[in-house]
Design a protein around this motif. Sequence first.
Motif, PDB file in Angstrom:
ATOM      1  N   THR A 110       0.826  -1.222   0.000  1.00  0.00           N
ATOM      2  CA  THR A 110       0.000   0.000   0.000  1.00  0.00           C
ATOM      3  C   THR A 110       0.858   1.270   0.000  1.00  0.00           C
ATOM      4  N   PRO A 111       1.822   1.432   0.937  1.00  0.00           N
ATOM      5  CA  PRO A 111       2.676   2.622   0.877  1.00  0.00           C
ATOM      6  C   PRO A 111       3.486   2.722  -0.424  1.00  0.00           C
ATOM      7  N   LYS A 122       1.720  11.290 -10.902  1.00  0.00           N
ATOM      8  CA  LYS A 122       1.307  12.601 -10.369  1.00  0.00           C
ATOM      9  C   LYS A 122      -0.071  12.562  -9.708  1.00  0.00           C
ATOM     10  N   LYS A 123      -0.391  11.418  -9.110  1.00  0.00           N
ATOM     11  CA  LYS A 123      -1.664  11.284  -8.420  1.00  0.00           C
ATOM     12  C   LYS A 123      -1.531  11.844  -7.014  1.00  0.00           C
ATOM     13  N   THR A 124      -2.567  12.540  -6.521  1.00  0.00           N
ATOM     14  CA  THR A 124      -2.513  13.140  -5.185  1.00  0.00           C
ATOM     15  C   THR A 124      -3.360  12.332  -4.198  1.00  0.00           C
ATOM     16  N   PHE A 125      -2.917  12.335  -2.942  1.00  0.00           N
ATOM     17  CA  PHE A 125      -3.622  11.644  -1.864  1.00  0.00           C
ATOM     18  C   PHE A 125      -3.803  12.610  -0.700  1.00  0.00           C
ATOM     19  N   SER A 126      -4.916  12.445   0.020  1.00  0.00           N
ATOM     20  CA  SER A 126      -5.198  13.331   1.151  1.00  0.00           C
ATOM     21  C   SER A 126      -4.203  13.089   2.287  1.00  0.00           C
ATOM     22  N   SER A 127      -4.105  14.057   3.193  1.00  0.00           N
ATOM     23  CA  SER A 127      -3.167  13.951   4.324  1.00  0.00           C
ATOM     24  C   SER A 127      -3.508  12.773   5.218  1.00  0.00           C
ATOM     25  N   ARG A 128      -4.810  12.534   5.426  1.00  0.00           N
ATOM     26  CA  ARG A 128      -5.181  11.445   6.327  1.00  0.00           C
ATOM     27  C   ARG A 128      -4.833  10.081   5.741  1.00  0.00           C
ATOM     28  N   ILE A 129      -4.894   9.953   4.419  1.00  0.00           N
ATOM     29  CA  ILE A 129      -4.466   8.713   3.767  1.00  0.00           C
ATOM     30  C   ILE A 129      -2.967   8.511   3.969  1.00  0.00           C
ATOM     31  N   LYS A 130      -2.206   9.584   3.789  1.00  0.00           N
ATOM     32  CA  LYS A 130      -0.748   9.500   3.955  1.00  0.00           C
ATOM     33  C   LYS A 130      -0.375   9.163   5.397  1.00  0.00           C
ATOM     34  N   LEU A 131      -1.132   9.704   6.358  1.00  0.00           N
ATOM     35  CA  LEU A 131      -0.822   9.452   7.774  1.00  0.00           C
ATOM     36  C   LEU A 131      -1.030   7.989   8.163  1.00  0.00           C
ATOM     37  N   THR A 132      -1.946   7.288   7.478  1.00  0.00           N
ATOM     38  CA  THR A 132      -2.170   5.870   7.799  1.00  0.00           C
ATOM     39  C   THR A 132      -0.951   5.015   7.446  1.00  0.00           C
ATOM     40  N   CYS A 288      -4.204  -1.900  12.410  1.00  0.00           N
ATOM     41  CA  CYS A 288      -4.912  -0.635  12.636  1.00  0.00           C
ATOM     42  C   CYS A 288      -4.696   0.319  11.467  1.00  0.00           C
ATOM     43  N   GLY A 289      -3.455   0.378  10.974  1.00  0.00           N
ATOM     44  CA  GLY A 289      -3.162   1.241   9.830  1.00  0.00           C
ATOM     45  C   GLY A 289      -3.941   0.836   8.589  1.00  0.00           C
ATOM     46  N   ILE A 290      -4.025  -0.480   8.343  1.00  0.00           N
ATOM     47  CA  ILE A 290      -4.764  -0.990   7.179  1.00  0.00           C
ATOM     48  C   ILE A 290      -6.254  -0.656   7.299  1.00  0.00           C
ATOM     49  N   LEU A 291      -6.819  -0.846   8.512  1.00  0.00           N
ATOM     50  CA  LEU A 291      -8.237  -0.550   8.732  1.00  0.00           C
ATOM     51  C   LEU A 291      -8.531   0.935   8.545  1.00  0.00           C
ATOM     52  N   LEU A 292      -7.650   1.790   9.065  1.00  0.00           N
ATOM     53  CA  LEU A 292      -7.837   3.233   8.904  1.00  0.00           C
ATOM     54  C   LEU A 292      -7.729   3.634   7.437  1.00  0.00           C
ATOM     55  N   TYR A 293      -6.749   3.060   6.738  1.00  0.00           N
ATOM     56  CA  TYR A 293      -6.585   3.363   5.308  1.00  0.00           C
ATOM     57  C   TYR A 293      -7.852   2.989   4.544  1.00  0.00           C
ATOM     58  N   THR A 294      -8.375   1.794   4.817  1.00  0.00           N
ATOM     59  CA  THR A 294      -9.585   1.327   4.131  1.00  0.00           C
ATOM     60  C   THR A 294     -10.767   2.247   4.445  1.00  0.00           C
ATOM     61  N   HIS A 295     -10.918   2.620   5.717  1.00  0.00           N
ATOM     62  CA  HIS A 295     -12.032   3.487   6.125  1.00  0.00           C
ATOM     63  C   HIS A 295     -11.959   4.838   5.413  1.00  0.00           C
TER      64      HIS A 295
END
Length: 312
Positions: A110-111, A122-132, A288-295
């Motif tokens: 995933t990372p 050049k795809k962008t991701f939100s900060s919360r996605i990056k934090l997971t 936990c990181g995987i679950l947060l990323y999915t959510h």
Amino acid sequence: MGLSGALGPHGRLLLGLLVNLLSSICIVLLNKWIYVEIGFPNMSLTLLHFLSTGLGLSICRRLHIFSPKSLRAAHILPLALSFCGFVVFTNLSLHNNSIGTYQLAKAMTTPVIIAIQTVCYKKTFSSRIKLTLIPITLGVVLNSYFDVKFNFLGLLFATLGVLVTSVYQVWVGAKQHELQVNSMQLLYYQAPMSSAILMFIVPFFEPVTGEGGIFGNWSGTALMMVLLSGIIAFLVNLSIYWIIGNTSPVTYNMFGHFKFCITLLGGYILFKDPISLNQGLGILCTLCGILLYTHFKLSEQEEGQNKLAQRP
């Protein structure tokens, strides 16, 4: 009335989920057993998986489960090469690591996929996605560091497996969009081409005949287990296609997390892989990181669909 009609839509869905659950867990545990107890050569087993998948897809085509689409070999060759790489390296990772380390290393795709899509597409991701990605990566590092069976070769194969798998998954998504095909239509061409590539490569790395070779003097039990492994490998691919086509993203992802936990538990029970407190914390951290990323990912997809629906 056939089996499909007798089961009904909910029955077919449950059957598909059950087949995927059992086959996904069995393929990991059975392959590990084949490597540990039988010593069957790794790349040769991968080749047999590809041949089984190609044969199974040919049967599915004749049963009209899917319709193949004519594709140029030049379009499929990069995918076939990366397909070989990711299956071979993930199997080598399974061979040289504990089940826990093997499973958690796979979570690093995933990372890496996010990094590839950010840098190359050049795809962008939100900060919360990056934090997971922080708990996912931290958990993998914790588990690997405190794994008593940790070894450099296992780490090397796990790293190569993650890199090649990530590239393959990005390419599959891009090729499906570019060629307007589904996963089974791509796999229908990839499996035979990947088999041909491995047929050429295997003799340079593994014995073909004699002790330890694919045509060596294996026991009946060994041959039965290898054949069963090939059948299960095909069922994994087929059931994944079935689930993606017949469930929501939430069901598919949550089901994936359930398999992740069950496979870890099965590895510790069957192969008696020791687990320390720090390793357990690492596994929980990654999960936990995987679950947060999915959510977060599913929430963003739902928000995007709502915005589209509100447009006049």
